[in-house]
Motif scaffolding. Structure first.
Motif, short mmCIF file in Angstrom:
data_model
loop_
_atom_site.label_atom_id
_atom_site.label_comp_id
_atom_site.label_asym_id
_atom_site.label_seq_id
_atom_site.Cartn_x
_atom_site.Cartn_y
_atom_site.Cartn_z
N PRO A 106 16.06 -3.09 -11.24
CA PRO A 106 14.83 -2.52 -10.68
C PRO A 106 15.04 -1.48 -9.59
O PRO A 106 14.23 -0.59 -9.43
CB PRO A 106 14.11 -3.76 -10.12
N HIS A 107 16.16 -1.60 -8.84
CA HIS A 107 16.41 -0.63 -7.77
C HIS A 107 17.45 0.42 -8.18
O HIS A 107 17.92 1.18 -7.32
CB HIS A 107 16.87 -1.34 -6.50
N GLY A 108 17.82 0.46 -9.44
CA GLY A 108 18.70 1.52 -9.91
C GLY A 108 18.02 2.87 -9.73
O GLY A 108 16.90 3.08 -10.21
N ARG A 109 18.68 3.76 -9.03
CA ARG A 109 18.06 5.05 -8.72
C ARG A 109 18.22 6.03 -9.87
O ARG A 109 19.32 6.27 -10.36
CB ARG A 109 18.64 5.61 -7.42
N GLN A 110 17.08 6.58 -10.28
CA GLN A 110 17.02 7.54 -11.37
C GLN A 110 16.13 8.68 -10.94
O GLN A 110 15.41 8.60 -9.94
CB GLN A 110 16.46 6.87 -12.63
N ARG A 111 16.16 9.76 -11.70
CA ARG A 111 15.25 10.87 -11.44
C ARG A 111 13.88 10.52 -12.03
O ARG A 111 13.80 10.10 -13.18
CB ARG A 111 15.81 12.15 -12.05
N PRO A 112 12.81 10.69 -11.28
CA PRO A 112 11.50 10.21 -11.74
C PRO A 112 10.76 11.14 -12.68
O PRO A 112 9.84 10.71 -13.38
CB PRO A 112 10.72 10.06 -10.44
N ALA A 113 11.15 12.44 -12.71
CA ALA A 113 10.38 13.44 -13.45
C ALA A 113 8.92 13.39 -12.99
O ALA A 113 8.64 13.12 -11.84
CB ALA A 113 10.54 13.25 -14.96
N SER A 114 7.97 13.60 -13.91
CA SER A 114 6.57 13.78 -13.49
C SER A 114 5.88 12.51 -13.02
O SER A 114 4.75 12.58 -12.52
CB SER A 114 5.76 14.40 -14.63
N THR A 115 6.51 11.35 -13.16
CA THR A 115 5.91 10.15 -12.57
C THR A 115 5.83 10.29 -11.06
O THR A 115 5.03 9.61 -10.41
CB THR A 115 6.70 8.88 -12.95
N LEU A 116 6.63 11.20 -10.47
CA LEU A 116 6.57 11.44 -9.03
C LEU A 116 5.22 12.03 -8.62
O LEU A 116 4.85 11.99 -7.45
CB LEU A 116 7.70 12.36 -8.59
N LYS A 117 4.48 12.58 -9.57
CA LYS A 117 3.16 13.12 -9.25
C LYS A 117 2.23 12.05 -8.69
O LYS A 117 1.23 12.38 -8.04
CB LYS A 117 2.54 13.77 -10.50
N LEU A 118 2.53 10.78 -8.91
CA LEU A 118 1.75 9.71 -8.29
C LEU A 118 1.86 9.80 -6.77
O LEU A 118 0.88 9.60 -6.05
CB LEU A 118 2.23 8.34 -8.77
N LEU A 119 3.06 10.07 -6.28
CA LEU A 119 3.26 10.19 -4.84
C LEU A 119 2.55 11.43 -4.30
O LEU A 119 1.93 11.38 -3.22
CB LEU A 119 4.75 10.24 -4.53
N THR A 120 2.62 12.53 -5.01
CA THR A 120 1.90 13.73 -4.62
C THR A 120 0.40 13.44 -4.53
O THR A 120 -0.28 13.85 -3.59
CB THR A 120 2.15 14.86 -5.63
N GLY A 274 -1.86 5.61 -16.62
CA GLY A 274 -0.47 5.70 -16.19
C GLY A 274 0.00 7.13 -16.18
O GLY A 274 -0.80 8.07 -16.24
N LYS A 275 1.30 7.30 -16.12
CA LYS A 275 1.88 8.64 -16.03
C LYS A 275 3.20 8.68 -16.76
O LYS A 275 4.06 7.80 -16.59
CB LYS A 275 2.09 9.03 -14.56
N THR A 276 3.38 9.72 -17.55
CA THR A 276 4.64 9.97 -18.24
C THR A 276 5.47 10.99 -17.47
O THR A 276 4.96 11.68 -16.58
CB THR A 276 4.38 10.53 -19.65
N GLY A 277 6.74 11.10 -17.83
CA GLY A 277 7.60 12.12 -17.24
C GLY A 277 8.79 12.39 -18.12
O GLY A 277 9.25 11.51 -18.86
#
Length: 400
Positions: A106-120, A274-277
């Motif tokens: 669960p804490h493995g770090r990966q690149r989020p792609a467009s799911t990061l738009k949730l934070l925006t 939800g959100k894809t990326g």
């Protein structure tokens, strides 16, 4: 006299060795996971030739010690995980209680792609009025990747730009919103502050859109946190379930309809959105939620592929798995509400930012108590030997 000094020295030396051993044994070494410091390679071209230092790895892991695993984290008595789930990391959690029902890395770090738009989106909802009007500029149109379709001179409310951001994954609308927040650097700083405050400590934004950039990272755990927080906002909850929305035109270009590209919304009964990326470096990412029989569950997947099992099918299988989890099983962790308070922060005092002198955060407090007792015993051994020698007694054979 030499014998007395030697005995005292031996006592101190033994105590010192035991203190060292106890401190080492008391400290819990964090798990060694290849992707817990930074996303695995190869890096995207946008990340540049010089790697950005990774974020600190949290020890203990955010949400509970079981979530520090690189592999599966399942409750005792849980049924087998559905076949075909090949995403590198995933989380299934109760959206309301925050209980993590099952996870993989669960804490493995990966690149989020467009799911990061949730934070925006969270930052925009915190700081901009929905009816504020933003004028499109040429630089918005020139961003790479997917676009909602804004244009120079077009007039858009913040809510319309959020529609383009979430429904159509518009990188152009992400840029326009970042301009309105004060520019990309300011927006990234606000995004980082928001992520850190809520406990999403695997997340470091590098772009407002989720396009790859230096140091970009997130995790399945963090994406579940982000969607959980976003769904508490009524505007987001409504937008993410919107199927079609009218979008303004610009100049001679007429307005048009934007459609929601979330495949879960179209295929899963009870989907909340939800959100894809996707980027070449991130591969496929997804986060979504659904409700059934009064229960709501969130699922997040990172670094997945569309073959042999499509990402939406993997998400569907994990949602079904979560809803079917037998009642009464102990969760493997929790989605936190805010960043955990570290031992160092909790014990720090003014003028000592790293905490009181002599405190080693990586060591177990119990281990240090035991070590102190052993140190006292070692000192006592030397003192007793000296006293007994002064009284003419002898502990055993050996030269004076």
């Amino acid at each position: 006299m030499r014998g007395r000094v030697r005995a005292a020295a031996v006592g101190l030396a033994v105590a010192a060795v035991l203190v060292s051993a106890t401190g080492t044994a008391g400290a819990q070494a964090p798990p060694v996971c290849h992707d817990h410091a930074a996303p695995p390679g190869p890096a995207a071209v946008e990340e540049g030739p010089v790697p950005v230092p990774p974020l600190p790895v949290q020890d203990p892991p955010v949400g509970g010690p079981a979530l520090g695993t690189c592999d599966l984290a399942l409750p005792v008595g849980a049924p087998p995980v559905p076949a075909g789930i090949d995403a590198a990391g995933w989380v299934v959690a109760d959206l309301d209680s925050g209980a993590v029902l099952a996870a993989r890395d669960p804490h493995g770090r990966q690149r989020p792609a467009s799911t990061l738009k949730l934070l925006t989106t969270l930052v925009v909802l915190d700081r901009l009025p929905l009816d504020q009007v933003v004028t499109g500029e040429t630089e918005d149109v020139q961003v790479d990747g997917s676009r909602a379709g804004i244009g120079p001179g077009g007039a858009y409310t913040v809510q319309q730009l959020l529609s383009g951001l979430l429904l159509n994954s518009g990188n152009d609308t992400a840029h326009a919103l970042a301009r309105t927040l004060g520019g990309v650097p300011q927006t990234l700083e606000l995004m980082q502050q928001r992520a850190t405050a809520m406990g999403a400590l695997d997340t470091r934004p590098a772009t407002p859109s989720g396009l790859d950039g230096p140091g970009m990272s997130s995790s399945a755990y963090d994406l579940a946190l982000l969607l959980r927080a976003a769904l508490r906002n009524p505007t987001f909850a409504e937008l993410t379930q919107t199927r079609l929305v009218q979008f303004p035109g610009f100049g001679a270009h007429a307005g048009f309809m934007l459609s929601n590209d979330d495949p879960l919304l179209r295929s899963y009964d009870g989907a909340l959105g939800g959100k894809t990326g996707f980027t070449d470096a991130a591969r496929h990412t997804f986060v979504g939620a659904a409700q059934r029989d009064g229960r709501r569950i969130v699922v997040a997947l990172v670094r997945g592929e569309q073959q042999p099992v499509r990402m939406v099918a993997q998400a569907t299988a994990l949602l079904d798995y979560g809803f079917a989890m037998p009642a009464g099983l102990a969760p493997v962790g929790t989605l936190v509400e805010q960043a955990p308070v570290t031992e160092t922060a909790a014990t720090a005092s003014p003028g000592t930012p790293d905490g009181p002198a002599g405190v080693l955060p990586e060591s177990s407090p119990v281990g240090w108590v035991v070590a102190g007792l052993i140190l006292v015993a070692g000192l006592a051994t030397g003192v007793v030997y000296i006293v007994r020698r002064a009284r003419g007694t002898k502990d055993g054979p050996g030269p004076d």
